[in-house]
Scaffold this active site. Sequence first.
Site, PDB file in Angstrom:
ATOM      1  N   VAL A   1       7.814   0.616  -9.294  1.00  0.00           N
ATOM      2  CA  VAL A   1       8.153  -0.768  -8.943  1.00  0.00           C
ATOM      3  C   VAL A   1       9.077  -1.413  -9.978  1.00  0.00           C
ATOM      4  O   VAL A   1      10.109  -2.000  -9.630  1.00  0.00           O
ATOM      5  CB  VAL A   1       6.853  -1.601  -8.765  1.00  0.00           C
ATOM      6  CG1 VAL A   1       7.143  -3.092  -8.745  1.00  0.00           C
ATOM      7  CG2 VAL A   1       6.171  -1.192  -7.472  1.00  0.00           C
TER       8      VAL A   1
ATOM      9  N   THR B   1       0.390  -5.523  -8.336  1.00  0.00           N
ATOM     10  CA  THR B   1      -0.617  -5.994  -7.376  1.00  0.00           C
ATOM     11  C   THR B   1      -1.867  -6.380  -8.166  1.00  0.00           C
ATOM     12  O   THR B   1      -2.477  -5.527  -8.803  1.00  0.00           O
ATOM     13  CB  THR B   1      -0.939  -4.860  -6.377  1.00  0.00           C
ATOM     14  OG1 THR B   1       0.287  -4.474  -5.755  1.00  0.00           O
ATOM     15  CG2 THR B   1      -1.941  -5.297  -5.334  1.00  0.00           C
TER      16      THR B   1
ATOM     17  N   GLU C   1       5.059  -7.195  -4.740  1.00  0.00           N
ATOM     18  CA  GLU C   1       6.137  -6.320  -4.272  1.00  0.00           C
ATOM     19  C   GLU C   1       5.688  -5.522  -3.050  1.00  0.00           C
ATOM     20  O   GLU C   1       4.569  -5.016  -3.024  1.00  0.00           O
ATOM     21  CB  GLU C   1       6.547  -5.378  -5.413  1.00  0.00           C
ATOM     22  CG  GLU C   1       7.697  -4.476  -5.074  1.00  0.00           C
ATOM     23  CD  GLU C   1       8.893  -5.232  -4.489  1.00  0.00           C
ATOM     24  OE1 GLU C   1       9.425  -6.135  -5.132  1.00  0.00           O
ATOM     25  OE2 GLU C   1       9.285  -4.918  -3.346  1.00  0.00           O
TER      26      GLU C   1
ATOM     27  N   ASN D   1      -1.749  -4.752   2.706  1.00  0.00           N
ATOM     28  CA  ASN D   1      -2.102  -3.331   2.563  1.00  0.00           C
ATOM     29  C   ASN D   1      -3.391  -2.979   3.306  1.00  0.00           C
ATOM     30  O   ASN D   1      -3.510  -1.893   3.871  1.00  0.00           O
ATOM     31  CB  ASN D   1      -2.218  -2.951   1.084  1.00  0.00           C
ATOM     32  CG  ASN D   1      -0.846  -2.634   0.499  1.00  0.00           C
ATOM     33  OD1 ASN D   1       0.165  -2.705   1.208  1.00  0.00           O
ATOM     34  ND2 ASN D   1      -0.798  -2.286  -0.769  1.00  0.00           N
TER      35      ASN D   1
ATOM     36  N   PHE E   1       3.244   2.494  11.697  1.00  0.00           N
ATOM     37  CA  PHE E   1       1.921   2.896  11.189  1.00  0.00           C
ATOM     38  C   PHE E   1       0.981   3.329  12.307  1.00  0.00           C
ATOM     39  O   PHE E   1      -0.217   3.100  12.247  1.00  0.00           O
ATOM     40  CB  PHE E   1       1.281   1.771  10.349  1.00  0.00           C
ATOM     41  CG  PHE E   1       1.872   1.729   8.962  1.00  0.00           C
ATOM     42  CD1 PHE E   1       3.131   1.216   8.753  1.00  0.00           C
ATOM     43  CD2 PHE E   1       1.180   2.236   7.875  1.00  0.00           C
ATOM     44  CE1 PHE E   1       3.707   1.223   7.497  1.00  0.00           C
ATOM     45  CE2 PHE E   1       1.746   2.245   6.615  1.00  0.00           C
ATOM     46  CZ  PHE E   1       3.014   1.731   6.421  1.00  0.00           C
ATOM     47  N   LEU E   2       1.556   3.940  13.317  1.00  0.00           N
ATOM     48  CA  LEU E   2       0.723   4.441  14.415  1.00  0.00           C
ATOM     49  C   LEU E   2       0.857   5.944  14.548  1.00  0.00           C
ATOM     50  O   LEU E   2       0.731   6.491  15.634  1.00  0.00           O
ATOM     51  CB  LEU E   2       1.114   3.757  15.733  1.00  0.00           C
ATOM     52  CG  LEU E   2       0.607   2.327  15.919  1.00  0.00           C
ATOM     53  CD1 LEU E   2       1.007   1.789  17.287  1.00  0.00           C
ATOM     54  CD2 LEU E   2      -0.911   2.239  15.768  1.00  0.00           C
TER      55      LEU E   2
ATOM     56  N   CYS F   1      -1.177   3.067  -3.643  1.00  0.00           N
ATOM     57  CA  CYS F   1      -1.494   1.678  -3.290  1.00  0.00           C
ATOM     58  C   CYS F   1      -2.698   1.516  -2.357  1.00  0.00           C
ATOM     59  O   CYS F   1      -3.697   0.919  -2.757  1.00  0.00           O
ATOM     60  CB  CYS F   1      -0.274   1.004  -2.698  1.00  0.00           C
ATOM     61  SG  CYS F   1       1.021   0.737  -3.924  1.00  0.00           S
TER      62      CYS F   1
END
Length: 430
Positions: free
Chosen positions: A11, A121, A150, A208, A249-250, A260
């Site tokens: 990052v 995070t 981020e 997330n 995301f499927l 993460c």
Amino acid sequence: MKITVIGSGYVGLVSGICFAKIGHEVVCVDKNSAKIAQLNSGEIPIYEPNLKELLAEAKEANKISFTTDFTSALKDAKAVFIAVGTPQGEDGSADLSYVLAAAQEIAEIADSPKLIITKSTVPAATGAKIQKLIAELNKQDLLFVASNPEFLREGSAIEDFMNPDRIVIGADNPKSFATLEEIYAYFPKEKLVKTDIVTAELIKYAANSFLAAKISFINEMADLCEKTGGNIRQLSRAIGLDSRIGDKFLKPGPGFGGSCFPKDILAILNIAKEYDVELSLIDSVVKSNKKRQMNMVKKISALLGNNLSGKKIGLLGLAFKGNTDDIRYSPAIFIAKELANNGADIFAHDFEAIKNARSELADFKNIHFISNLYEAADNRDILIIATEWPQYGEIDPSKISTKKIIDLRNILDGEKFRALGFEYFSIGEK
Ligand code: NAD
């Protein structure tokens, strides 16, 4: 603006180089002197597409420098980003020690006004902890705190940073907001989402957790397809066409990993516990994902007659996803360890993650690292595809004598392989 970025990992480095690209003067600081030496010689310590070229451009334009020395790095900086790691602590909560150490260092050294911005995070109320630390040094008139989580993804980090869906900026006074707006002036104004500090901190965990839940959801649907004779590729496409659901995301797979999602969903559960809030949905995502990875091992083992001893297994992919060298919480690594612990010989390939995997798996004498894809894949009892490197989707069947393939990413054309005599197994389809 002169900006200091603390932490030169995935990052910090990408952010620093992109800030330089949009015209700021950037100094990146890291405690790791080997990393800084590498960066000073123009090398990139991680694998991230196009980052090396962008670094060369920023250096050429004299917009970026790297150091281990906080004092020189902080001199005249108006904004200081903290982008150090927040790994999973022993109880699952986020380990804030690196963030607080960086904040302490800034607070001790700073002798001119600065905005300290957490990009790492961090749990709700971390901003308040940093403010307390600043107050203890009596520098509250000099130093202010903001949050700017981020959202970049490894593998497409530059693209994500330069074309963000939104930029979340959390602050508690107009001057801090003005500094953040100046930093992000390159981007369309409507991309900025202004919030208070705690909300900004929570947004990252909420995003997330939602994405992790989406992955676990489709993985469970894949299980249901497998048992009922349905087809997950068709199901996934059809539900994704619903604009309320969306098609991202499927894709089913071996469970989510990476630096993460696994740590962030445990961290949000810990935050909730601290504030006595029940997050039963997220709790069940953790359980579902844990089971998922073990179920993949069971599935592979069943295809080998539930006897892994002495079996030769080709493993394509070690990184937690394609286009990265990151193996943190990678399902491929979990699977490799389990199979090796049960006596199999693993022949593992990855395009960028072998170096990291070699050190993580150093104790496993029966895991061999092979830089040639076909050498790893050929002449094995089974071939596993564990990471969705796009190149694996294009493997040439004529170069592989291994007849059994389990594709945990559904990236091969199963019909084609079956027609050529392969026993092809995938996720969520017959
Ligand atoms: P990383 O482990 O790749 O890098 C962290 C860097 O910080 C290391 O180079 C380390 O040497 C340095 N560091 C640690 N303590 C320091 C200190 N006191 N002073 C100076 N340098 C110090 O971590 P990362 O993946 O870049 O993640 C950083 C943060 O960003 C985490 O909170 C993570 O959750 C978050 N994040 C990561 C991603 C991602 O895809 N990796 C995406 C969004 C957010």
